[in-house]
Design a protein around this motif. Structure first.
Motif, short mmCIF file in Angstrom:
data_model
loop_
_atom_site.label_atom_id
_atom_site.label_comp_id
_atom_site.label_asym_id
_atom_site.label_seq_id
_atom_site.Cartn_x
_atom_site.Cartn_y
_atom_site.Cartn_z
N MET A 128 -6.52 6.53 -0.49
CA MET A 128 -6.15 5.27 -0.87
C MET A 128 -7.37 3.77 -1.02
O MET A 128 -6.04 3.32 -0.10
N TRP A 143 -0.71 -4.25 -0.55
CA TRP A 143 0.61 -3.01 -1.47
C TRP A 143 1.02 -4.11 -2.48
O TRP A 143 1.72 -4.10 -3.69
N ILE A 155 -2.63 4.02 -12.20
CA ILE A 155 -1.68 4.99 -11.32
C ILE A 155 -1.37 6.00 -12.45
O ILE A 155 -1.05 5.68 -13.02
N THR A 167 -0.83 8.07 -4.35
CA THR A 167 -0.15 6.16 -4.47
C THR A 167 1.36 5.70 -3.99
O THR A 167 1.43 4.59 -3.39
N VAL A 220 -5.80 2.32 -8.94
CA VAL A 220 -5.28 2.76 -7.48
C VAL A 220 -5.89 4.04 -7.80
O VAL A 220 -5.43 5.40 -8.43
N THR A 221 -6.67 4.62 -6.72
CA THR A 221 -7.88 5.86 -6.85
C THR A 221 -8.03 6.37 -5.17
O THR A 221 -7.71 5.45 -4.14
N SER A 245 -3.06 3.08 4.86
CA SER A 245 -3.56 3.75 3.64
C SER A 245 -2.85 4.88 4.01
O SER A 245 -2.58 5.38 5.24
#
Length: 339
Positions: A128, A143, A155, A167, A220-221, A245
């Motif tokens: 992510m 984050w 999200i 996520t 976020v992806t 992540s």
């Protein structure tokens, strides 16, 4: 043949053609010996557009049999429910093992599915990352920045999307892996989701919300999705890698109930094996999904920035435990989001 029968065949052919268009299935120019359906999560559309004909060509060359592969796409968890409810997919490609375990519980996939192919039956993986507006005006770097007041975060819904689930877990795990406790992780995740203006059902919907509807400061992806966005929209966005992540495996399974019913096991197994082949791994890497093949990884190394990754097992004790604690009805997500 009578005029009546001819008319009936025309009507049936027209209905089938219209159905294929409505379902998003490719129209076939020939009658294949065999047709497989791969039910996959929604950000792998472009990948399988290239994988499927490559597999068909290889299978024809080695066996003499013509096989066409159709696709169904949607949020990972939504796809799992569709297969559980009767969609006759011969293969499922999900973005989390938990969704395939749902199919095990429903008796359509074998309990030992993860042991049937290498790497926990995951021929590729991702992670992510953040996609921001050009210049990163909100200065989003990690984050914690997603929790700042005034930052709108896009999200997809963790209850319907593997993207959203990863996520959530990545944000929670980022606190724990840096020495924080559960209360601190819960606080961060709660603040992040308070900054989410809309929860789309799947990852591709969230991408559309961010890129085309122009809602939000950051999306976020999956890593491969941000590269697709930049290819489509040009230099309008920046990609930001957080300091830590999550390793997001994409497991694949043969749907035993379907392949046994339709005598498709040989072809379906061949399809999954193709994903692990060097030809398949190169296509996977080209689409910015992290391959298992060292050769393919090295060839497309520019697509993959080095990042500190942790696994679901590291922090949450596996998918079953994470699902029960965080995403079951009344779990941590519900408590956080409905607070």
């Amino acid at each position: 043949m009578t005029t009546k029968n001819t008319a009936r065949r025309v009507v049936i052919s027209s209905f089938l053609a219209a159905s294929a268009v409505l379902l998003g299935l490719p129209m076939q120019a020939h009658a294949a010996d065999t047709v497989l359906l791969n039910a996959a999560y929604d950000v792998t559309r472009e990948l399988f557009k290239e994988i499927n004909p490559a597999f068909s060509a290889q299978w024809k060359k080695t066996t003499g049999e013509s096989v066409d592969v159709n696709q169904s796409h949607g949020g990972s968890s939504k796809q799992a429910r569709s297969v559980a409810d009767g969609m006759e997919a011969a293969i499922v490609t999900m973005n989390q093992a938990n969704d395939i375990d749902i199919l095990v519980e429903r008796g359509v996939v074998a309990e030992d599915w993860a042991k049937k192919f290498p790497n926990n039956s995951s021929p590729f993986y991702s992670t992510m990352v953040f996609l921001t507006r050009k210049g990163n005006p909100k200065q989003i770097k990690d984050w914690g920045d997603l929790a700042k007041p005034g930052v709108k975060v896009i999200i997809p819904h963790p209850k319907t999307s593997g993207n959203g689930r990863y996520t959530y877990l990545a944000a929670w795990g980022s606190v724990v892996k840096k020495g924080g406790n559960e209360a601190q992780a819960r606080d961060l995740v709660g603040k992040i989701f308070k900054n989410v203006p809309v929860l789309d059902a799947g990852g591709r919907g969230a991408t559309t919300t961010f890129t085309q509807r122009e809602i939000g400061d950051v999306l976020v992806t999956f890593e491969n999705e941000v590269n697709l966005v930049r290819e489509e929209f040009g230099d309008k966005f920046d990609v930001v890698y957080p300091s830590i992540s999550i390793l997001a495996e994409s497991p694949v399974a043969v749907v035993d109930k379907v392949v046994d019913k339709r005598n498709l096991r040989k072809q379906a197994t061949g399809y999954v094996n193709f994903l692990y082949s060097e030809a398949g791994q190169e296509i996977i890497a080209k689409h910015s999904l992290r391959p298992r093949s060292e050769k393919a990884f090295k060839k497309y190394n520019a697509n993959f920035k080095q990042v500190n990754l942790f696994t679901i097992d590291d922090v949450f004790g596996g998918w079953k435990a994470a699902q029960a604690k965080h995403f079951a009805d009344g779990g941590e997500f519900d408590k956080i989001y409905n607070k």
